[in-house]
Design an enzyme around this catalytic site. Structure first.
Site, PDB file in Angstrom:
ATOM      1  N   ASP A  58      -5.226  21.691   9.623  1.00 57.29           N
ATOM      2  CA  ASP A  58      -5.568  20.710   8.584  1.00 57.29           C
ATOM      3  C   ASP A  58      -6.383  21.310   7.435  1.00 57.29           C
ATOM      4  OD1 ASP A  58      -5.749  18.115   7.416  1.00 57.29           O
ATOM      5  OD2 ASP A  58      -5.617  17.270   9.424  1.00 57.29           O
TER       6      ASP A  58
ATOM      7  N   TRP B 224      -1.700   7.869   9.933  1.00 54.71           N
ATOM      8  CA  TRP B 224      -2.637   7.176   9.049  1.00 54.71           C
ATOM      9  C   TRP B 224      -3.951   7.046   9.786  1.00 54.71           C
ATOM     10  CZ3 TRP B 224       1.589   3.047   8.202  1.00 54.71           C
ATOM     11  CH2 TRP B 224       1.738   2.245   9.311  1.00 54.71           C
TER      12      TRP B 224
ATOM     13  N   GLU C  63      -1.109   1.308  -5.860  1.00 51.18           N
ATOM     14  CA  GLU C  63      -1.243   2.628  -6.476  1.00 51.18           C
ATOM     15  C   GLU C  63      -0.143   2.880  -7.527  1.00 51.18           C
ATOM     16  OE1 GLU C  63      -1.849   2.173  -3.199  1.00 51.18           O
ATOM     17  OE2 GLU C  63      -3.716   3.227  -2.733  1.00 51.18           O
TER      18      GLU C  63
ATOM     19  N   GLY D 161      -5.368   2.564   4.301  1.00 47.21           N
ATOM     20  CA  GLY D 161      -4.635   1.315   4.100  1.00 47.21           C
ATOM     21  C   GLY D 161      -3.572   1.055   5.153  1.00 47.21           C
TER      22      GLY D 161
ATOM     23  N   ASN E 219       0.865  -1.183   0.000  1.00 41.29           N
ATOM     24  CA  ASN E 219       0.000   0.000   0.000  1.00 41.29           C
ATOM     25  C   ASN E 219       0.899   1.230   0.000  1.00 41.29           C
ATOM     26  OD1 ASN E 219      -2.740   1.293   0.389  1.00 41.29           O
ATOM     27  ND2 ASN E 219      -1.599   2.219   2.073  1.00 41.29           N
TER      28      ASN E 219
ATOM     29  N   TYR F  38       0.272  10.144   4.069  1.00 41.92           N
ATOM     30  CA  TYR F  38      -0.085  10.392   5.461  1.00 41.92           C
ATOM     31  C   TYR F  38       0.977  11.323   6.054  1.00 41.92           C
ATOM     32  CZ  TYR F  38      -1.895   5.666   4.401  1.00 41.92           C
ATOM     33  OH  TYR F  38      -2.470   4.565   3.800  1.00 41.92           O
ATOM     34  N   ARG F  39       0.540  12.413   6.670  1.00 40.24           N
ATOM     35  CA  ARG F  39       1.526  13.336   7.239  1.00 40.24           C
ATOM     36  C   ARG F  39       2.287  12.664   8.381  1.00 40.24           C
ATOM     37  NH1 ARG F  39      -3.249  16.026  10.120  1.00 40.24           N
ATOM     38  NH2 ARG F  39      -2.965  15.410  12.273  1.00 40.24           N
TER      39      ARG F  39
HETATM   40  C1  LIG Z   1      -1.844  16.729   0.979  1.00 40.26           C
HETATM   41  C2  LIG Z   1      -2.570  15.537   1.544  1.00 40.26           C
HETATM   42  C3  LIG Z   1      -2.347  15.157   2.859  1.00 40.26           C
HETATM   43  C4  LIG Z   1      -3.005  14.056   3.406  1.00 40.26           C
HETATM   44  N1  LIG Z   1      -2.755  13.696   4.700  1.00 40.26           N
HETATM   45  C5  LIG Z   1      -3.351  12.599   5.216  1.00 40.26           C
HETATM   46  C6  LIG Z   1      -3.048  12.175   6.537  1.00 40.26           C
HETATM   47  O1  LIG Z   1      -2.283  12.795   7.259  1.00 40.26           O
HETATM   48  N2  LIG Z   1      -3.645  11.034   6.984  1.00 40.26           N
HETATM   49  C7  LIG Z   1      -4.516  10.306   6.211  1.00 40.26           C
HETATM   50  O2  LIG Z   1      -5.000   9.266   6.664  1.00 40.26           O
HETATM   51  N3  LIG Z   1      -4.838  10.699   4.964  1.00 40.26           N
HETATM   52  C8  LIG Z   1      -4.271  11.828   4.445  1.00 40.26           C
HETATM   53  N4  LIG Z   1      -4.560  12.220   3.165  1.00 40.26           N
HETATM   54  C9  LIG Z   1      -5.539  11.450   2.371  1.00 40.26           C
HETATM   55  C10 LIG Z   1      -4.941  10.126   1.900  1.00 40.26           C
HETATM   56  O3  LIG Z   1      -3.715  10.320   1.269  1.00 40.26           O
HETATM   57  C11 LIG Z   1      -5.886   9.405   0.951  1.00 40.26           C
HETATM   58  O4  LIG Z   1      -7.066   9.098   1.661  1.00 40.26           O
HETATM   59  C12 LIG Z   1      -5.305   8.138   0.347  1.00 40.26           C
HETATM   60  O5  LIG Z   1      -6.308   7.484  -0.377  1.00 40.26           O
HETATM   61  C13 LIG Z   1      -4.758   7.219   1.388  1.00 40.26           C
HETATM   62  O6  LIG Z   1      -4.232   6.088   0.767  1.00 40.26           O
HETATM   63  P1  LIG Z   1      -4.799   4.639   1.112  1.00 40.26           P
HETATM   64  O7  LIG Z   1      -6.210   4.623   0.566  1.00 40.26           O
HETATM   65  O8  LIG Z   1      -3.883   3.738   0.404  1.00 40.26           O
HETATM   66  O9  LIG Z   1      -4.762   4.509   2.583  1.00 40.26           O
HETATM   67  C14 LIG Z   1      -3.911  13.325   2.606  1.00 40.26           C
HETATM   68  C15 LIG Z   1      -4.129  13.699   1.277  1.00 40.26           C
HETATM   69  C16 LIG Z   1      -3.478  14.803   0.749  1.00 40.26           C
HETATM   70  C17 LIG Z   1      -3.731  15.191  -0.689  1.00 40.26           C
END
Ligand SMILES: Cc1cc2nc3c(=O)[nH]c(=O)nc-3n(C[C@H](O)[C@H](O)[C@H](O)COP(=O)(O)O)c2cc1C
Length: 487
Positions: free
Chosen positions: A288, A192, A239, A197, A174, A178-179
């Site tokens: 945020d 996360w 991805e 994921g 995956n 995630y910050r």
């Molecule tokens: C700039 C940016 C920052 C993000 N930060 C977070 C975060 O801190 N935690 C989180 O869970 N998702 C965050 N997201 C959203 C996830 O990246 C998004 O839901 C993504 O689908 C997660 O991947 P996954 O589906 O494989 O878990 C962020 C998205 C963007 C565009």
């Protein structure tokens, strides 16, 4: 237009007048945010990607707002406009997927097959620029110009990463954006959220008693790979397959030097390490993309085991806050690309819009081709059942002719066509981790609004009024004489 790495993307932006280099000295504490916020809210050609070359206490340049306009987001994904992506993916799916009702049931699985079959699986290479410099023992996060974004933030945050982990049971990769908050020079907090994921990998690790989850925090790479980390693909689809398809060639991977993982060879910087699924520490607050600070909550700790990097790395980052900002355009790309995927399951859907002010999860505008009584409600429930759309707080369904990308038209129809006592579905369900309005965390009220024209079988017996439209012959005549009217 397929870019190898971040440097090529920056060259492209520079050659097209979409990048500004700032040589004046600035602090990574708040100042980069204030400058970038002003630029990213501009709606004209002066909204540019920025490279800060002179940051107090760091030799590394910082790149920001790389995806911060529709045009730049499109170029990043190899197209002139995001609509091309939707058309390309729709054509691919039409070509490869079995048609008919029976096929619909298996389409999640088939989609995986389609993406796999296009021959753009990630490829393995022996070495890559991201491992030009390898530091294990003395690796320190202090070497990175990580920003403090907003005044009340709990620390510095890495904001534009590709976080790579593997499912502890199946080994499926995956990548998520995630910050990460910097705790000290060897530890980060991994934000996360529970629906994502990475969080599922953490839960599985606890279930199967795995002591650690190997993880890599990738910074930079080709722009499609950078964006892909934010794409909400189903958990069984890598991805980087999507990134390969967008680029028209596979993403190349090298083996990590301290963890059993692979990372994109063309990235700028990789932080290798592991997450202990049983160790959580307070993370936040963080300004945020809701425009509010998210409160302090426990999140798992990432322990650094190595840093690998290019000889001349650029540190990519972003800021989120009061919209619109860069992440709006990253979300727009998702909205456009995922439309054909939504249609696989809900073929009645014509278009979807998630306006910037709705922060993605707060408002979804959908137009459908309505065929039967209750169809709008079927679409509402269907959308709530699709991936992260489960988090949508408000879904408004319109007839097919309504342009949901036009906020004026959506407001006109969304208000005028609704009997608030009858055309509303109110329910409860999962809400976004960041939603502060629900009375409980991650669980709360949701609303679906049927703004379509109502049918007699839906209990509407008054005869839906006719829309005002000009006679086409008159229109043609006025078109023909328009030039003579002096208007
Ligand atoms: C700039 C940016 C920052 C993000 N930060 C977070 C975060 O801190 N935690 C989180 O869970 N998702 C965050 N997201 C959203 C996830 O990246 C998004 O839901 C993504 O689908 C997660 O991947 P996954 O589906 O494989 O878990 C962020 C998205 C963007 C565009």
């Amino acid at each position: 237009m397929s870019m190898k790495d971040l440097h090529e993307y920056i060259d492209l932006l520079e050659s097209r007048g979409q990048l500004a280099r700032i040589t004046a000295p600035v602090s990574r504490d708040l100042e980069i945010t204030e400058i970038t916020d002003r630029i990213s809210k501009r709606a004209d050609g002066t909204n540019k990607a920025l490279i800060f070359e002179n940051i107090h206490g760091s030799d590394m340049p910082v790149a920001i707002n790389l995806f911060g306009s529709r045009q730049r987001m499109s170029w990043a994904l190899g197209v002139e406009d995001l609509e091309e992506l939707r058309d390309r993916l729709a054509a691919l799916l039409d070509l490869r997927l079995p048609q008919g009702l029976g096929g619909v049931l298996d389409r999640g699985q088939d989609l995986l097959g389609v993406l796999r079959s296009i021959g753009l699986r990630p490829a393995r290479v022996k070495n890559g620029p991201v491992q030009a410099v390898i530091v294990k023992e003395g690796a320190s996060l202090d070497s990175l110009p990580v920003l403090k974004c907003w005044p009340d933030d709990g620390g510095r945050f890495i904001t534009l990463p590709q976080v790579i982990t593997r499912d502890p049971e199946t080994g499926i990769r995956n990548v998520g954006m995630y910050r990460l908050q910097v705790l000290d020079d060897r530890r980060l907090l991994m934000h996360w959220q529970r629906h994502k994921g990475g969080a599922e990998h953490e839960r599985v690790a606890r279930e199967v008693s795995k002591a650690i989850i190997p993880a890599a925090v990738v910074l930079g790479g080709d722009p499609a790979s950078m964006w892909c980390a934010s794409a909400p693909l189903p958990p069984n689809i890598d991805e980087y397959l999507l990134a390969g398809w967008l680029r028209g060639r596979p993403v190349e991977f090298v083996e990590c030097v301290s963890q059993p993982l692979e990372v994109p060879a063309e990235a700028e910087i990789v932080l290798e390490g592991f997450v202990d699924p049983n160790e959580h520490l307070p993370e936040g607050p963080f300004g945020d993309h809701t425009g509010y600070y998210t409160p302090v909550e426990p999140f798992p700790v990432f322990h650094l085991t190595a840093i690998t990097r290019r000889t001349d790395p650029i540190y990519p980052t972003t800021i989120v806050g009061v919209p619109p900002m860069e992440d709006v355009w990253m979300g727009k790309a998702t909205e456009r690309l995922f439309l054909p995927l939504i249609r696989l399951f809900l073929p009645e859907v014509i278009d979807v819009c998630m306006p910037a002010e709705g922060i993605f999860h707060n408002l979804v505008l959908v137009s459908i081709r309505k065929r039967y009584p209750g169809h709008a409600r079927k679409a509402i429930h269907g959308l709530w059942g699709l991936g992260l759309l489960m988090l949508a707080k408000c879904i408004i369904v319109f007839d097919d002719w309504v342009d949901v990308q036009d906020p004026g038209q959506a407001a006109w129809q969304g208000l005028g066509n609704v009997d608030w006592a009858r055309d509303v579905v109110i329910t409860q369900g999962p809400t976004d981790h960041l939603d502060h309005a629900s009375y409980q965390h991650s669980f709360g009220g949701k609303i679906g609004i049927d703004a379509t024209a109502k049918l007699p079988e839906e209990g509407y017996s008054r005869g839906w009024p006719k829309r005002i439209e000009m006679d086409p012959e008159v229109k043609a005549k006025i078109d023909a004489i328009w030039g003579q009217l002096g208007l």
